[in-house]
Design an enzyme around this catalytic site. Structure first.
Site, short mmCIF file in Angstrom:
data_model
loop_
_atom_site.label_atom_id
_atom_site.label_comp_id
_atom_site.label_asym_id
_atom_site.label_seq_id
_atom_site.Cartn_x
_atom_site.Cartn_y
_atom_site.Cartn_z
N HIS A 55 -6.17 3.45 3.42
CA HIS A 55 -6.52 2.15 4.11
C HIS A 55 -6.14 0.82 4.53
O HIS A 55 -4.86 0.67 4.36
CB HIS A 55 -7.76 1.40 3.43
CG HIS A 55 -7.48 0.45 2.25
ND1 HIS A 55 -7.43 1.36 1.24
CD2 HIS A 55 -7.85 -0.81 2.01
CE1 HIS A 55 -7.74 0.00 0.39
NE2 HIS A 55 -7.72 -0.75 0.96
N GLU A 64 -11.31 -1.04 5.50
CA GLU A 64 -11.87 -2.72 4.43
C GLU A 64 -11.68 -4.04 5.50
O GLU A 64 -10.50 -4.41 5.61
CB GLU A 64 -10.83 -3.08 3.04
CG GLU A 64 -11.27 -3.80 2.48
CD GLU A 64 -10.35 -3.58 1.57
OE1 GLU A 64 -9.34 -3.02 0.77
OE2 GLU A 64 -10.67 -4.73 0.37
N HIS A 93 -3.69 -6.36 4.32
CA HIS A 93 -2.85 -5.17 3.07
C HIS A 93 -3.21 -3.86 3.51
O HIS A 93 -4.44 -3.43 4.77
CB HIS A 93 -3.20 -4.90 1.83
CG HIS A 93 -4.32 -5.03 1.39
ND1 HIS A 93 -5.35 -6.01 1.13
CD2 HIS A 93 -5.14 -3.79 0.83
CE1 HIS A 93 -6.30 -5.10 0.75
NE2 HIS A 93 -6.28 -3.62 0.83
#
Ligand SMILES: CC[C@@H](C(=O)O)C(=O)SCCNC(=O)CCNC(=O)[C@H](O)C(C)(C)COP(=O)(O)OP(=O)(O)OC[C@H]1O[C@@H](n2cnc3c(N)ncnc32)[C@H](O)[C@@H]1OP(=O)(O)O
Ligand SMILES: [Co+2]
Length: 134
Positions: free
Chosen positions: A79, A130, A7
Site C-alpha cells: 500500500h 492508507e 510511507h
C-alpha cells in the site's frame, strides 16, 4: 486533500530477513520491530530522507496481509500512505464520491500513534491506499 507521502509498505514473508536486506545490503536506517495486534502485523520502518518504507509481516490469525502473501510468496508492494489534515473530513468526502472505506469505516490508531483508514484498491487503480491524519 492528500498531502505528503508518509510511507510505502511492502509485505514480506520474513521480517528479520527483510530488515537485514534493507539495513545491510541497502544501507538503510531501520527501526526496531513493532507488533500491532489490532492491525494483524509486525512492522519495521526504513527511514529515508524524504519518506519511509514500512516492512509488514503477518501477525496472528486473520492478518489482513495473509492472503496477499499467499498470492505473492516472496512479498510485494502492499500500500501507499498519504497524509491528510482531517481524516474524518477526508473519509466523508471520499465516501460521498463512492470510494469504499475498509473495515467499519472508523479510524484506528496506526503505527505512528495517529488515526489511519484504508481505501479499497479496486477504487484506486489497483492500489491499496492508507490515509494517516498528521
Ligand atoms: C501498521 C499499521 C498500519 C500503519 O500505521 O501503517 C498499516 O499499514 S496496517 C497494514 C495492513 N492492514 C490492511 O491492509 C488493512 C486494509 N486491508 C484490507 O482490508 C484487506 O487487506 C483488503 C485490501 C480488503 C484485501 O482483502 P483480502 O481479503 O486480502 O483480499 P480480497 O480477496 O478481498 O481482495 C479483493 C481484491 O483486491 C486485491 N487486493 C488485495 N490486496 C491488495 C493490495 N494490497 N493491493 C492491490 N490489490 C489488492 C485482490 O487481489 C483482489 O483482486 P481480484 O483478485 O481481482 O478480485
Ligand atoms: Co501502512
Amino acid at each position: 486533500m492528500i498531502g505528503r507521502l508518509n510511507h510505502i509498505a511492502i509485505a514480506v514473508p520474513d521480517l528479520a530477513a527483510a530488515t537485514a536486506l534493507y539495513r545491510d545490503t541497502l544501507g538503510g536506517d531501520v527501526s526496531e520491530p513493532q507488533t500491532l495486534p489490532e492491525h494483524g502485523v509486525t512492522v519495521v520502518f526504513v527511514n529515508l530522507p524524504n519518506t519511509k518504507v514500512e516492512l509488514l509481516e503477518p501477525l496472528g490469525e486473520g492478518s489482513p496481509i495473509a492472503k496477499y502473501l499467499d498470492s505473492n510468496p516472496s512479498g510485494g508492494m502492499h500500500h501507499v500512505c498519504y497524509e491528510v489534515d482531517d481524516i474524518i473530513a477526508a473519509r466523508d468526502r471520499l465516501s460521498e464520491q463512492g470510494a469504499r472505506v475498509l473495515g467499519d469505516g472508523e479510524p484506528k490508531i496506526g503505527a505512528h500513534g495517529k488515526p489511519v483508514l484504508f481505501l479499497h484498491p479496486k477504487d484506486f487503480n489497483g492500489t491499496l491506499v492508507e490515509l494517516e491524519q498528521v
